[in-house]
Design an enzyme around this catalytic site. Structure first.
Site, PDB file in Angstrom:
ATOM      1  N   ASP A  25     -15.071   8.833  20.344  1.00  0.00           N
ATOM      2  CA  ASP A  25     -14.268   9.305  19.666  1.00  0.00           C
ATOM      3  C   ASP A  25     -14.409   7.940  18.988  1.00  0.00           C
ATOM      4  O   ASP A  25     -14.454   7.237  18.763  1.00  0.00           O
ATOM      5  CB  ASP A  25     -12.580   9.529  20.534  1.00  0.00           C
ATOM      6  N   HIS A  54     -21.445   9.396  13.064  1.00  0.00           N
ATOM      7  CA  HIS A  54     -21.791  10.611  14.206  1.00  0.00           C
ATOM      8  C   HIS A  54     -23.684  10.151  14.515  1.00  0.00           C
ATOM      9  O   HIS A  54     -23.698  10.227  15.370  1.00  0.00           O
ATOM     10  CB  HIS A  54     -21.750  12.368  13.901  1.00  0.00           C
ATOM     11  N   LEU A  58     -31.027   7.468  36.173  1.00  0.00           N
ATOM     12  CA  LEU A  58     -29.793   7.047  35.233  1.00  0.00           C
ATOM     13  C   LEU A  58     -30.026   8.964  35.341  1.00  0.00           C
ATOM     14  O   LEU A  58     -30.939   9.905  34.846  1.00  0.00           O
ATOM     15  CB  LEU A  58     -30.099   7.095  33.681  1.00  0.00           C
TER      16      LEU A  58
END
Length: 225
Positions: free
Chosen positions: A2, A19, A113
């Site tokens: 966020d 963003h 991962l």
């Protein structure tokens, strides 16, 4: 993750700049995570509520997702990263859906991962979809009502193939969970940091992991003496 929009606004820039910066930060965290001992990483990229934002911002975010998948596919393959997506894909652009399915297939054999990206995801929506799937199976006679257990519901969640999270981190100073993995995080540890996501560094992640390692997790039990 966020704070992208606020990060840009604080600098007098359009929200989409934030963003894009946030996507760059994802790359850094993903690259650093395996060396910290992280095997499973889930990032909350776009919620079911984020459609309320302006059309321009939503279109821009979706374009960033597509570029990220296209540009990162080779690197993820080289670094042994498996990429998955959770959330309701039906509302997403068909081209983006194809890109998502393509990178999932391309990286399916890797395990250094396990990166999961939540797009058009909401915890309540996920639980409703899983409950609806169970109800249909019961109605069609493929499942007995007595078999509607916690395990049966969990298996039908988007995360049915994933372990429950040990640690949930929220950036930007907000102290709410915003509909993220609400079933799966029943016994997760939480960290809330004031850092906006574009400024969230691998170094800060490592400090949070150090604090997490000192916590005593009893899962409702008591410590033996």
């Amino acid at each position: 993750m966020d704070g992208n929009g606020r990060w840009a606004t604080n600098r007098g820039w359009p929200r989409l700049v934030g963003h894009r910066k946030g996507a760059e930060r994802v790359k850094q965290i993903v690259a650093a995570a395996p060396d910290m001992g992280i095997k499973w990483l889930t990032i909350y990229a776009f919620s079911t509520e984020n459609w309320k934002r302006s059309t321009e911002e939503v279109i821009g975010i979706m374009a960033i997702f597509a570029r990220y998948i296209q540009r990162e596919a080779d690197r993820m393959s080289k670094e042994g990263v498996r990429m998955r997506f959770i959330g309701d894909r039906s509302r997403l652009d068909p081209k983006l859906q194809r890109l998502m399915s393509g990178i999932e297939a391309r990286t399916a054999e890797f395990s250094r991962l396990n990166l999961t990206v939540a797009i058009n995801y909401g915890g309540r929506d996920e639980i409703m979809r899983a409950t609806r799937a169970l109800a249909i199976e019961v109605a069609e006679g493929r499942l007995e009502a007595c078999d509607m257990t916690e395990a049966a519901l969990a298996a039908r969640l988007d995360t049915g193939m994933l372990p429950d999270p040990d640690l949930v981190i929220r950036t930007s100073g907000e102290t709410r969970t915003s509909n993220f993995l609400i079933w799966q995080s029943a016994y997760a540890e939480y960290e809330f940091t004031p850092t906006l996501w574009p400024d969230f560094s691998p170094e800060e992640l490592e400090k949070i992991l150090d604090r997490f390692s000192t916590r005593e997790r009893r899962f409702g039990g008591v410590t033996s003496v």
